[in-house]
Design an enzyme around this catalytic site. Structure first.
Site, PDB file in Angstrom:
ATOM      1  N   GLY A  80       0.811  -1.216   0.000  1.00 33.49           N
ATOM      2  CA  GLY A  80       0.000   0.000   0.000  1.00 33.49           C
ATOM      3  C   GLY A  80       0.843   1.263   0.000  1.00 33.49           C
ATOM      4  N   ASN A 163      -7.586   4.252   8.768  1.00 35.38           N
ATOM      5  CA  ASN A 163      -7.016   3.076   9.416  1.00 35.38           C
ATOM      6  C   ASN A 163      -7.158   3.094  10.939  1.00 35.38           C
ATOM      7  OD1 ASN A 163      -5.238   5.216   8.420  1.00 35.38           O
ATOM      8  ND2 ASN A 163      -3.659   4.291   9.699  1.00 35.38           N
ATOM      9  N   GLN A 191      -7.444   0.207   3.673  1.00 37.12           N
ATOM     10  CA  GLN A 191      -8.206  -0.349   4.799  1.00 37.12           C
ATOM     11  C   GLN A 191      -9.607  -0.805   4.395  1.00 37.12           C
ATOM     12  OE1 GLN A 191      -7.479  -1.310   7.779  1.00 37.12           O
ATOM     13  NE2 GLN A 191      -5.412  -0.472   7.881  1.00 37.12           N
ATOM     14  N   HIS A 213      -2.023  -7.659   2.220  1.00 37.03           N
ATOM     15  CA  HIS A 213      -1.943  -8.191   3.592  1.00 37.03           C
ATOM     16  C   HIS A 213      -3.041  -7.666   4.509  1.00 37.03           C
ATOM     17  CE1 HIS A 213      -0.005  -4.792   5.912  1.00 37.03           C
ATOM     18  NE2 HIS A 213       0.226  -4.392   4.684  1.00 37.03           N
ATOM     19  N   THR A 249      10.868  -7.784 -11.289  1.00 38.92           N
ATOM     20  CA  THR A 249      10.165  -9.069 -11.425  1.00 38.92           C
ATOM     21  C   THR A 249       9.027  -9.137 -10.403  1.00 38.92           C
ATOM     22  OG1 THR A 249      12.206 -10.068 -12.167  1.00 38.92           O
ATOM     23  CG2 THR A 249      10.505 -11.585 -11.398  1.00 38.92           C
ATOM     24  N   CYS A 336       2.375   1.268  12.395  1.00 43.10           N
ATOM     25  CA  CYS A 336       3.708   1.715  12.011  1.00 43.10           C
ATOM     26  C   CYS A 336       4.273   2.704  13.014  1.00 43.10           C
ATOM     27  CB  CYS A 336       3.680   2.306  10.603  1.00 43.10           C
ATOM     28  SG  CYS A 336       2.110   2.961  10.140  1.00 43.10           S
TER      29      CYS A 336
END
Ligand code: PLP
Length: 407
Positions: A80, A163, A191, A213, A249, A336
């Site tokens: 994100g 969030n 979110q 995730h 990749t 975070c």
């Protein structure tokens, strides 16, 4: 297929931090073994690349369908934060490189740091940044928003759901207003994905960010939706992947895991209702059992799983540690910022005092949360708060007696 998640191996641990991340869906453990056989590079022409190329194409189609868009409008990222950075910086840099006279950006004051800091970083390159305030009740002043929009506005970015408080913003209405002025509209939908039903086209977005995730898929995959005709400067140069829009990749296993989760689209509404019932029960009980508690932005439209509390007289970090020792994982504000003594900037931006933001607790329920876990949590939370408040009262009593003694 029945939905289950990998339960943490720690016995008696109750995870109530689904806004920080979600445990991967259990069935992905067997799927990943299949995908591991497709270890080739999706860009290779030879046989080893063919299977991975097909998997990548099919995954892109599934994710595009889930979001209500087209495969060509999907750019895979590492998460994100990268999607947010690329949306903001990529549109500004493109405009600048093509001498577009528009240089103004409007964002809300409660955006995730990956968005907020990206926008702030552009001021040094000539952007004029307007930060829209959000009230304590979680409302954006649409009158002020209208007054900021002009022929100079290049981009507006307002998250679909916050969030920390779960507040859902009127993104559809705001995007329409931005378009009237010829501006682009980006929304951080990280979110909201998997918690509420929506469609990027129906919301009228030009750009949108997502992260696997937060929706029971693996870490390491994000999606930047970029509507056809929306130009972004490439910021990661490489071998031409993602139609030259993002080199490197692709993280095939994580991409496949997100694509698999799209099969659960029809569960979002039902799970949302189930989870909301538990969230509402939790809040009602906490208000009954713990004095002076307030719930931030509870009068506003919110994500069904999120509750942000202010518990006066209790330090958020101490509360979390005590809850952890009793086997509960919750959070104070954004994950975070954990480990940082600073209170959440988003809560401060909503007008909470520093001491209130420092006494905040975020609870995020998920698809695997059970009623008994919520019941247990309420009981333990009430006990911990009482314990911490009694220590605090005892401490102030001792200090005031000591002061009297030495007066
Ligand atoms: C609203 C919001 N946007 C962006 C992000 C960043 O996502 P990621 O952790 O995948 O980089 C988060 C993560 O918590 C978030 O909650």
């Amino acid at each position: 297929m029945k939905f289950t998640t990998t339960r943490p191996k720690i016995s008696q641990f109750t995870y109530l931090d689904f806004n920080a991340t979600t445990p991967p869906a259990e069935f992905l453990q067997t799927k990943v073994v299949e995908w591991l056989h497709q270890w080739g590079n999706p860009s290779s022409i030879h046989q080893a690349g063919r299977g991975p190329k097909t998997l990548l194409r099919e995954s892109r189609q599934k994710i595009a369908k889930f979001l209500g868009t087209d495969s060509l409008e999907i750019i895979f990222t590492a998460g994100g934060s990268e999607a947010n950075n690329r949306a903001i910086r990529g549109s500004f840099d493109y405009a600048k490189a093509h001498s577009n006279p528009r240089n103004e950006i409007i964002i809300s004051s409660v955006e995730h740091p990956s968005l907020m800091k990206s926008a702030q970083s552009l001021v040094a390159s000539g952007a004029r940044l307007h930060i829209l305030p959000v009230s304590r009740e979680g409302q954006i002043d649409l009158k002020l928003y209208r007054s900021l929009l002009s022929e100079k506005t290049l981009l507006v970015s307002v998250m679909l759901a916050n969030n920390e408080t779960g507040t859902i913003f009127p993104v559809k209405e705001m995007a329409a207003l931005a378009h009237e002025k010829g501006a682009l509209f980006h929304s951080d939908c990280v979110q909201a994905m998997g918690k509420i039903e929506f469609d990027v086209k129906e919301l009228g977005l030009d750009l949108a960010s997502f992260a696997g995730h937060k929706f029971y898929a693996f870490k390491g995959v994000g999606v930047l939706f970029s509507a056809r005709g929306t130009n972004l400067q490439t910021e990661i140069y490489g071998g031409g992947q993602e139609r030259h829009r993002r080199g490197g990749t692709e993280n095939l296993l994580a991409i496949c895991s997100l694509a698999e989760m799209t099969a659960f689209k029809s569960e979002i509404f039902e799970q949302g209702q189930r989870v909301q019932k538990m969230r509402d029960y939790f809040e009602a009980e906490v208000l009954k059992q713990i004095s002076e508690v307030s719930i931030t932005a509870n009068q506003n439209l919110r994500l069904p799983n999120t509750s942000s509390l202010v518990i006066p007289g209790v330090d958020g970090e101490t509360l979390l540690m005590n809850l952890d020792m009793r086997g509960f994982g919750a959070s104070t504000g954004a994950a975070c910022s954990s480990g940082s003594p600073e209170p959440s900037p988003a809560l401060l931006a909503m007008g909470l005092a520093r001491y209130e933001a420092q006494s905040s607790l975020r609870v995020g329920l998920g698809w695997s949360t059970e009623e008994s876990e919520v019941e247990n949590f309420i009981e333990n939370l009430a006990a911990v708060v009482e314990h911490l408040r009694s220590i605090k009262n005892l401490k102030s009593k001792i200090y005031s007696e000591a002061r009297e003694l030495h007066a």
